[in-house]
Every structure is written in C-alpha cells, then in structure tokens.
Design a protein around this motif. Structure first.
Motif, PDB file in Angstrom:
ATOM      1  N   ALA A 176      -3.613 -10.875   0.225  1.00 26.80           N
ATOM      2  CA  ALA A 176      -3.269  -9.515   0.055  1.00 26.80           C
ATOM      3  C   ALA A 176      -1.921  -9.390   0.382  1.00 26.80           C
ATOM      4  O   ALA A 176      -1.347  -9.558   1.270  1.00 26.80           O
ATOM      5  N   ASP A 177      -0.906  -9.306  -0.925  1.00 23.34           N
ATOM      6  CA  ASP A 177       0.593  -9.255  -0.709  1.00 23.34           C
ATOM      7  C   ASP A 177       1.006  -8.083  -0.792  1.00 23.34           C
ATOM      8  O   ASP A 177       1.132  -7.160  -1.701  1.00 23.34           O
ATOM      9  N   GLU A 178       1.318  -7.537   0.532  1.00 18.09           N
ATOM     10  CA  GLU A 178       1.899  -6.160   0.615  1.00 18.09           C
ATOM     11  C   GLU A 178       1.279  -5.117   0.096  1.00 18.09           C
ATOM     12  O   GLU A 178       1.713  -4.277  -0.757  1.00 18.09           O
ATOM     13  N   PRO A 179      -0.126  -4.941   0.215  1.00 20.93           N
ATOM     14  CA  PRO A 179      -1.024  -4.225  -0.483  1.00 20.93           C
ATOM     15  C   PRO A 179      -0.867  -2.616  -0.393  1.00 20.93           C
ATOM     16  O   PRO A 179      -1.523  -1.963  -0.931  1.00 20.93           O
ATOM     17  N   VAL A 180      -0.210  -2.343   0.768  1.00 17.56           N
ATOM     18  CA  VAL A 180      -0.105  -0.767   1.053  1.00 17.56           C
ATOM     19  C   VAL A 180       1.294  -0.168   0.915  1.00 17.56           C
ATOM     20  O   VAL A 180       1.417   0.913   1.456  1.00 17.56           O
ATOM     21  N   SER A 181       2.253  -1.038   0.993  1.00 20.18           N
ATOM     22  CA  SER A 181       3.574  -0.982   1.365  1.00 20.18           C
ATOM     23  C   SER A 181       3.934   0.132   0.411  1.00 20.18           C
ATOM     24  O   SER A 181       5.202   1.035   0.660  1.00 20.18           O
ATOM     25  N   ALA A 182       3.716   0.293  -0.747  1.00 14.07           N
ATOM     26  CA  ALA A 182       4.060   1.184  -1.963  1.00 14.07           C
ATOM     27  C   ALA A 182       3.378   2.636  -1.764  1.00 14.07           C
ATOM     28  O   ALA A 182       3.413   3.561  -2.627  1.00 14.07           O
ATOM     29  N   LEU A 183       2.513   2.851  -0.752  1.00 10.22           N
ATOM     30  CA  LEU A 183       1.593   4.176  -0.606  1.00 10.22           C
ATOM     31  C   LEU A 183       2.125   5.024   0.490  1.00 10.22           C
ATOM     32  O   LEU A 183       2.887   4.646   1.541  1.00 10.22           O
ATOM     33  N   ASP A 184       1.529   6.330   0.461  1.00 11.33           N
ATOM     34  CA  ASP A 184       1.755   7.191   1.439  1.00 11.33           C
ATOM     35  C   ASP A 184       1.131   6.579   2.586  1.00 11.33           C
ATOM     36  O   ASP A 184       0.069   6.111   2.426  1.00 11.33           O
ATOM     37  N   VAL A 185       1.696   7.009   3.904  1.00 12.66           N
ATOM     38  CA  VAL A 185       1.114   6.730   5.348  1.00 12.66           C
ATOM     39  C   VAL A 185      -0.337   6.991   5.263  1.00 12.66           C
ATOM     40  O   VAL A 185      -1.389   6.241   5.677  1.00 12.66           O
ATOM     41  N   SER A 186      -0.661   8.225   5.071  1.00 13.25           N
ATOM     42  CA  SER A 186      -2.088   8.804   4.810  1.00 13.25           C
ATOM     43  C   SER A 186      -3.225   7.918   4.233  1.00 13.25           C
ATOM     44  O   SER A 186      -4.239   7.650   4.402  1.00 13.25           O
ATOM     45  N   VAL A 187      -2.586   7.431   2.875  1.00 13.83           N
ATOM     46  CA  VAL A 187      -3.275   6.753   1.777  1.00 13.83           C
ATOM     47  C   VAL A 187      -3.472   5.080   2.416  1.00 13.83           C
ATOM     48  O   VAL A 187      -4.371   4.647   2.378  1.00 13.83           O
ATOM     49  N   GLN A 188      -2.419   4.870   3.146  1.00 13.49           N
ATOM     50  CA  GLN A 188      -2.421   3.695   3.530  1.00 13.49           C
ATOM     51  C   GLN A 188      -3.572   3.270   4.809  1.00 13.49           C
ATOM     52  O   GLN A 188      -4.191   2.442   4.605  1.00 13.49           O
ATOM     53  N   ALA A 189      -3.587   4.357   5.275  1.00  9.79           N
ATOM     54  CA  ALA A 189      -4.734   4.231   6.410  1.00  9.79           C
ATOM     55  C   ALA A 189      -6.148   4.055   6.028  1.00  9.79           C
ATOM     56  O   ALA A 189      -7.071   3.141   6.469  1.00  9.79           O
ATOM     57  N   SER A 190      -6.273   4.899   4.871  1.00  8.49           N
ATOM     58  CA  SER A 190      -7.726   4.908   4.167  1.00  8.49           C
ATOM     59  C   SER A 190      -7.815   3.302   3.704  1.00  8.49           C
ATOM     60  O   SER A 190      -9.193   2.924   3.399  1.00  8.49           O
ATOM     61  N   ILE A 191      -6.809   2.864   2.959  1.00  4.58           N
ATOM     62  CA  ILE A 191      -7.091   1.512   2.291  1.00  4.58           C
ATOM     63  C   ILE A 191      -7.192   0.508   3.352  1.00  4.58           C
ATOM     64  O   ILE A 191      -8.179  -0.496   3.163  1.00  4.58           O
TER      65      ILE A 191
END
Length: 342
Positions: A176-191
């Motif tokens: 997983a190469d930076e899989p959540v860095s482009a997402l909003d913080v709330s969306v990061q948590a869910s992923i």
C-alpha cells in the motif's frame, strides 16, 4: 514455505537509476534489509525522496532491483523473468496513492475489480462477476457499483475499488503506497479501519508506505524509519513511539501533530536544518550526519550498521546509541536546531 517463514524478506536491496546526461547515478535505495511476517503490517515511513516507494516497486517487482535479494513466500524473485513471475503475481498486489489514475476511466468498476481474475484465468465470466461483486460489498460498496465508472465515484469510493481489486485474488502480500494521503481526514479513518478489518478477515500481510506518522501509528504492527535510501530504525509500534532512539526518528516524532494541542508531545519540537542531500552523490559516513545536531567526527567517516542495541527487535543505525544510555535525546537541546515549545 513453513509456518514461520516470513511472507517477505528483503536482503541488501539496492536500486540505482541512471540519471540524465551529466547528472550521475540516482542512488534511490542503498542496502535495505527488512522482513514481514504472516498477517503483519510493516509501516515504512520517511520524508519524500527517501526511497520508500522504490522499495515498494522492487518488492512487487514492478521494477528490478540493482542488487540484493527479495524473497516472496520463500522464493527469490529478484532476478525472475516475467514468465517465472507470473504464478507469483497472484500473491502480491499493489494499492497506489492516486486511485483515479490507477483505474481505467473507460472500464466499468466490476470489470476493473475482476481484472486480476481474468489475467490469471480464474473461473468463467459469471464467476468473476460474482467474486467482484462480493469483494465490492466487503469493502463497503454496494454490488451495483460494478456497473458504474471511476469518474462517478468519490475519492474514498475509488480507493475502496482499488483495495477490492488488490484483494480479489486473496494475495498473501499487499503493498500500500500512500493509499490515504490524497483523502480527507474523515475518509482516511474509514479506509484505515477497513484495511485493518480486511487484514483480520483475510490474513494478508502488508507493506504500508507513508510519510504520515499518525497513520502508521494507527495501522502498523512494526515500523521502519527510512532516510536517504536506508533504514535508520525499526521497532514495534509501541516501542518506537515510546522510546525513539535515532535522532532522525526523534525529529520526525517531535514534528508530528497531536489531536489535543494542550497535551503535546514530551520535550520540544525540533526542526532540522536543510533538506535531504542529493541522491546522485554518495554521502560518506552516516547519511544523516549533514543534518544531525549531535553528530561527532566518527559519524562523518564511518557508516553505522543497523544493530539491535536497546529492546528486543529494536534496531538502530547510529554510533551514539548505547545499551546503557540508549540514544541521544535531541528534543531536549542540541546544536543546529530550531526549537519551538509545545
């Protein structure tokens, strides 16, 4: 492969790129060792340009290493041909940072998720569609998403699709190469929560590449800190955040934001002077000595070795770390630093 064989073993991994005319060789990775056990998540963290993504690409054999060995499920894949690699491709899949660019905009979601099944000739068309729909539901998307196109989904939904595609073959290792860095913080948590749930259900191992310490603190079982193409410290999550030994690790942790600013972190924030040295020139001695506030003469001439000195499984690459005193605490003072109180 026995039960105690690591899913991934990397020994002396080197990756150099030929630069443009007159710019020299880009030394992206310089002799990295790491391993990942069954069902384990190893967080690989460091600044941009430290070589994290290059390691991920070598592990997945998207690029061939210059030297060293990469063992997947006990088999050395370092020098395998494309034909030899094909059976092992089912056991390692990659989730990229930008889900939108990694998804074909002209292909329906169902066909994207079923793509690996088709490539490896798993089942017939009906079975592939069924497995794709099942995996979409497991990542939190309704089965009807299969009829939509990537541009019709949000960023978080696209990353769920990318995760479904990576897991549809039930791989043993996910990069997983930076899989959540482009997402909003709330969306990061869910992923991230989804990734942990799927790891528990499916039992895959994961090399999780990120520059965000708060993310790696949440998902990582063990953490490896990377600087200028090499690993400078590795330990369990709890040990690393409680007792960082390498000056670079301490600087990274001191700069990481905390949820409650009134609590802060112990000590003072440290801002290192300067940027990463050029990757086209070889830095003598310790690679970090050009920015380290506590470097001594030996650091400028002798390269330290990643060695277990403090706690079990806590490896540090620093001349100043000793079994008796641990590492120097640069958050309490030192030369060449800018301090900010918490």
């Amino acid at each position: 492969m026995t039960d105690d064989t690591p899913v991934l073993e990397v020994e002396g991994l080197v990756k150099h790129y030929r630069g443009r005319a007159g710019t020299g060789t880009v030394r992206a990775v310089n002799g990295v060792d790491l391993s990942i056990g069954r069902g384990e998540i190893l967080g690989l963290v460091g600044e941009s340009g430290s070589g994290k993504s290059t390691i991920g690409r070598c592990v997945a054999r998207l690029t061939a290493p210059t030297a060293g060995r990469v063992r997947l499920l006990g088999q050395d894949i370092s020098a395998m041909s494309r034909r030899e690699l094909r059976p092992l491709r089912r056991d390692v899949h990659v989730v990229f940072q930008d889900a939108y660019s990694s998804l074909n905009p002209r292909t329906k979601i169902g066909d994207i998720v079923a793509g690996p099944l088709r490539q490896h000739r798993e089942g017939d068309v009906r079975e592939r569609r069924g497995r794709a729909a099942e995996m979409l539901e497991r990542v939190g998307l309704p089965a009807r998403t299969a009829t939509r196109y990537p541009h019709e989904l949000s960023g978080g939904q696209r990353q769920r699709v990318a995760l479904a595609r990576a897991l549809v073959m039930r791989p043993r290792l996910v990069v997983a190469d930076e899989p959540v860095s482009a997402l909003d913080v709330s969306v990061q948590a869910s992923i991230l929560n989804l990734l942990l749930d799927l790891r528990s259900d499916l039992g895959f191992s994961c090399l999780f590449i990120t520059h965000d310490l708060s993310v790696v603190e949440f998902v990582g079982d063990r953490i490896a800190v990377m600087y200028l193409g090499g690993i400078v410290e590795t330990a369990t999550r709890q040990e690393l955040f409680a007792h960082p030994q390498h000056p670079y690790t301490q600087a990274l942790l001191s700069a990481a934001p905390v949820p409650d600013p009134r609590e802060g972190r112990a000590g003072r924030r440290v801002v290192l002077r300067g940027d990463l040295p050029s990757q086209t020139s070889r830095v003598p001695g310790c690679a970090f000595h050009t920015r380290c506030p506590v470097a001594v003469d030996r650091c400028r001439t002798d390269a330290p070795v990643l060695t277990g000195i403090t706690a079990p499984d806590h490896l540090v690459s620093c001349h100043l770390v000793t079994p008796e005193a641990g590492g120097p605490d640069i958050t309490q003072g030192g030369n060449g630093l800018v301090h900010h109180t918490s």
